[in-house]
Motif scaffolding. Structure first.
Motif, PDB file in Angstrom:
ATOM      1  N   GLY A 353      41.987  30.259  37.765  1.00  0.00           N
ATOM      2  CA  GLY A 353      41.241  31.233  38.402  1.00  0.00           C
ATOM      3  C   GLY A 353      40.399  32.181  37.446  1.00  0.00           C
ATOM      4  O   GLY A 353      40.835  32.515  36.347  1.00  0.00           O
ATOM      5  N   PRO A 355      38.683  35.277  38.547  1.00  0.00           N
ATOM      6  CA  PRO A 355      38.438  36.091  39.633  1.00  0.00           C
ATOM      7  C   PRO A 355      37.345  37.217  39.529  1.00  0.00           C
ATOM      8  O   PRO A 355      36.714  37.787  40.441  1.00  0.00           O
ATOM      9  CB  PRO A 355      39.761  36.856  39.826  1.00  0.00           C
ATOM     10  CG  PRO A 355      40.285  37.118  38.257  1.00  0.00           C
ATOM     11  CD  PRO A 355      39.951  35.630  37.888  1.00  0.00           C
ATOM     12  N   ARG A 364      31.368  39.883  40.701  1.00  0.00           N
ATOM     13  CA  ARG A 364      32.966  39.740  40.693  1.00  0.00           C
ATOM     14  C   ARG A 364      33.452  38.987  41.837  1.00  0.00           C
ATOM     15  O   ARG A 364      34.465  39.311  42.704  1.00  0.00           O
ATOM     16  CB  ARG A 364      33.662  40.957  40.688  1.00  0.00           C
ATOM     17  CG  ARG A 364      33.370  41.435  39.009  1.00  0.00           C
ATOM     18  CD  ARG A 364      34.042  42.919  38.973  1.00  0.00           C
ATOM     19  NE  ARG A 364      33.212  43.975  40.141  1.00  0.00           N
ATOM     20  CZ  ARG A 364      31.981  44.660  40.055  1.00  0.00           C
ATOM     21  NH1 ARG A 364      31.530  44.445  38.768  1.00  0.00           N
ATOM     22  NH2 ARG A 364      31.538  45.166  40.856  1.00  0.00           N
ATOM     23  N   GLY A 366      34.206  35.838  42.230  1.00  0.00           N
ATOM     24  CA  GLY A 366      35.223  35.046  41.766  1.00  0.00           C
ATOM     25  C   GLY A 366      35.166  33.427  41.888  1.00  0.00           C
ATOM     26  O   GLY A 366      34.323  32.906  43.021  1.00  0.00           O
ATOM     27  N   PHE A 402      36.802  38.758  44.510  1.00  0.00           N
ATOM     28  CA  PHE A 402      37.893  38.332  43.568  1.00  0.00           C
ATOM     29  C   PHE A 402      38.725  36.844  43.967  1.00  0.00           C
ATOM     30  O   PHE A 402      39.904  36.724  43.930  1.00  0.00           O
ATOM     31  CB  PHE A 402      38.965  39.315  43.321  1.00  0.00           C
ATOM     32  CG  PHE A 402      38.651  40.663  42.758  1.00  0.00           C
ATOM     33  CD1 PHE A 402      37.577  40.605  41.688  1.00  0.00           C
ATOM     34  CD2 PHE A 402      38.906  41.812  43.428  1.00  0.00           C
ATOM     35  CE1 PHE A 402      37.146  41.922  41.117  1.00  0.00           C
ATOM     36  CE2 PHE A 402      38.242  42.937  42.856  1.00  0.00           C
ATOM     37  CZ  PHE A 402      37.395  43.153  41.901  1.00  0.00           C
ATOM     38  N   THR A 405      42.106  35.178  42.500  1.00  0.00           N
ATOM     39  CA  THR A 405      43.219  36.070  42.178  1.00  0.00           C
ATOM     40  C   THR A 405      44.595  35.208  41.879  1.00  0.00           C
ATOM     41  O   THR A 405      45.228  35.642  41.089  1.00  0.00           O
ATOM     42  CB  THR A 405      43.267  37.323  43.217  1.00  0.00           C
ATOM     43  OG1 THR A 405      42.305  37.852  43.736  1.00  0.00           O
ATOM     44  CG2 THR A 405      44.310  38.169  42.821  1.00  0.00           C
ATOM     45  N   ALA A 424      42.306  35.852  47.499  1.00  0.00           N
ATOM     46  CA  ALA A 424      41.134  36.410  47.043  1.00  0.00           C
ATOM     47  C   ALA A 424      41.485  38.078  47.758  1.00  0.00           C
ATOM     48  O   ALA A 424      41.279  38.356  48.695  1.00  0.00           O
ATOM     49  CB  ALA A 424      39.730  36.141  48.020  1.00  0.00           C
TER      50      ALA A 424
END
Length: 476
Positions: A353, A355, A364, A366, A402, A405, A424
């Motif tokens: 990941g 993110p 951001r 991701g 994100f 995550t 996320a």
């Protein structure tokens, strides 16, 4: 889209914490699931069941008491109405839901008592116990023909525990002591060995305080002796882009080359030895000395003698040949990590990941990258990635979603094609979401993907649920 403290703000808070506690930076803010919840067949019907942690969930008016939602698998995949929601108020589960316990902060899946049903290990690192405030607790919820219905605690032998259960790992290499649970916290780690029973008994519990301030733990058979070996990763260290790494948890025995914040294991090259993978998402503290622009992943290959502390790892970044994208400041590549065979070639693959990755002009949003395992040659070739803008993936990339995550994988419809699960945590004002990408003909695909939100599984609060877990976002 969600709102979050800026990355720089978290880092500034961590630096303040370092000044207070000495050589290591301890996490600040709400600690939540380090790894994604790994699917397991908890009811023995042949289908793995999805695990969706929600450590920020409110329970009976108690803010962030925490919950874990299990969606039972079937031939038609997952349905949100076939679910079990576990909290500390659930009948058969030890404890009582209290504000900010964050039950579900970390989870691990394994058949601990070897009865044919997977069991679920759940931590609540902010639990207040008779040993003190925020001492933490870890519960095993036992699988059965009826699914997950009852649990028992794994008590720490520490006299003064702090955040016991920041991360947990479970792995079985066979009967007895070859089945293990590893728990990390501020005061060190506890290794529980089998045999385990659903009445709550286990073989032994060994406290190790030579390596405290732990942020991530993992288990893997790094030397091929069928007994899982410990992997410990500390909180961020002074002058390092991440924390220290140990496979032999003795004082002064940290790895000499490389550091990071999250660990996982699996056999990447098919030699029957588990390999160690560590995510190091930070920017380098000292240019050229450690870390890489945009983050990195480090790989140490297992062998008959395990992994030596002076071994030099293989480094993978978004600038590595074959890996999509490019390394950019603040991507946090390596901020989430899983190791699983998602392309069914009998070699484990690395799921990474990032993110904080920008998607186009969206900050951001991701991204997730899969790096296939290889029997020979350099890792990176054949890699592929997903964002919320990938064809077939629901929703769309938004600032501070994100996506990536947390990550995990498992086959929930028994078609032999593992699904990829992506958390996320920033979705919908940090209520969070988990994206399920189905297994395709050669690897997971965006086609046919679906998104699972908090309200869809009965978690109806307006913010802060953190469905899927908050990964390392409290730290990076």
């Amino acid at each position: 889209m969600g709102s979050s403290a800026s990355k720089g703000g978290w880092r500034a808070a961590a630096v303040i914490a370092a000044a207070l506690v000495g050589s290591l930076v301890l996490p600040v803010g709400p600690a939540a699931a380090v790894h994604g919840g790994v699917p397991g067949d908890f009811n023995g019907d042949g289908y793995r069941d999805a695990v969706l942690p929600a450590p920020g969930a409110n329970v009976a008016g108690k803010e962030a008491a925490g919950a874990v939602v299990v969606l039972y698998g079937s031939s038609s995949g997952l349905a949100t109405d076939r679910r079990k929601t576990l909290t500390q108020n659930t009948t058969g589960i030890p404890g009582t839901a209290e504000a900010y316990d964050r039950f579900g902060a970390a989870t691990a899946t394994e058949d601990l008592n070897r009865d044919g049903y997977a069991d679920l290990v759940i931590s609540a690192p902010y639990e207040d116990t008779g040993q003190g405030a925020n001492s933490g607790s870890v519960t095993v919820v036992w699988g059965s023909r009826s699914g997950l219905t009852s649990g028992t605690d794994l008590p720490t032998p520490s006299s003064d525990p702090t955040y016991f259960g920041l991360d947990v790992a479970a792995l079985s290499g066979g009967s007895g002591a070859r089945t293990r649970v590893l728990v990390g916290g501020y005061d060190g780690s506890v290794l529980f060995t089998g045999s385990f029973s659903r009445s709550g008994t286990y073989g032994s519990a060994t406290l190790n305080q030579d390596t405290p301030s732990l942020g991530s733990v993992a288990l893997g058979d790094l030397n091929g002796d069928t007994t899982p070996d410990r992997v410990l990763v500390t909180g961020r260290g002074h002058g390092l882009s991440g924390g220290e790494i140990y496979t032999n948890p003795a004082y002064g025995n940290a790895f000499q080359h490389g550091n990071g914040l999250i660990s996982a294991t699996g056999d990447l090259n098919g030699d029957s030895y588990a390999d160690l993978v560590v995510g190091d998402p930070d920017e380098p503290e000292v240019a050229g000395a450690d870390g890489m622009l945009g983050g990195r992943v480090l790989v140490w290959y297992g062998s008959a003698s395990g992994v030596a502390s002076d071994a030099k790892p293989t480094q993978i970044t978004q600038n590595t040949s074959g890996v999509p994208g490019g390394s950019e400041k603040g991507d946090a590549f390596g901020g989430a990590l899983a190791v699983a065979d998602v392309n069914r070639d009998k070699l484990a693959d690395i799921v990474v990941g990032a993110p904080y990755e920008n998607v186009g002009s969206t900050k951001r949003a991701g991204a997730v990258t899969v790096i296939p395992g290889r029997a020979s040659g350099a890792l990176g070739s054949g890699s592929y990635s997903f964002t919320q803008d990938t064809s077939g993936v629901p929703s769309a990339s938004e600032t501070d979603d994100f996506f990536g995550t947390t990550v995990s994988a498992g086959d929930v419809n028994k078609d032999g094609r593992p699904e990829l699960f992506v958390g996320a945590s920033g979705e919908n004002d940090s209520t969070g979401a988990v994206f399920m990408l189905p297994g395709g003909s050669t690897h997971p695909t965006g086609t046919g993907s679906r998104v699972i939100t908090g309200p869809a599984v009965g978690l109806k609060q307006q913010s802060g649920t953190l469905l899927g877990g908050d990964g390392l976002l409290w730290l990076i």
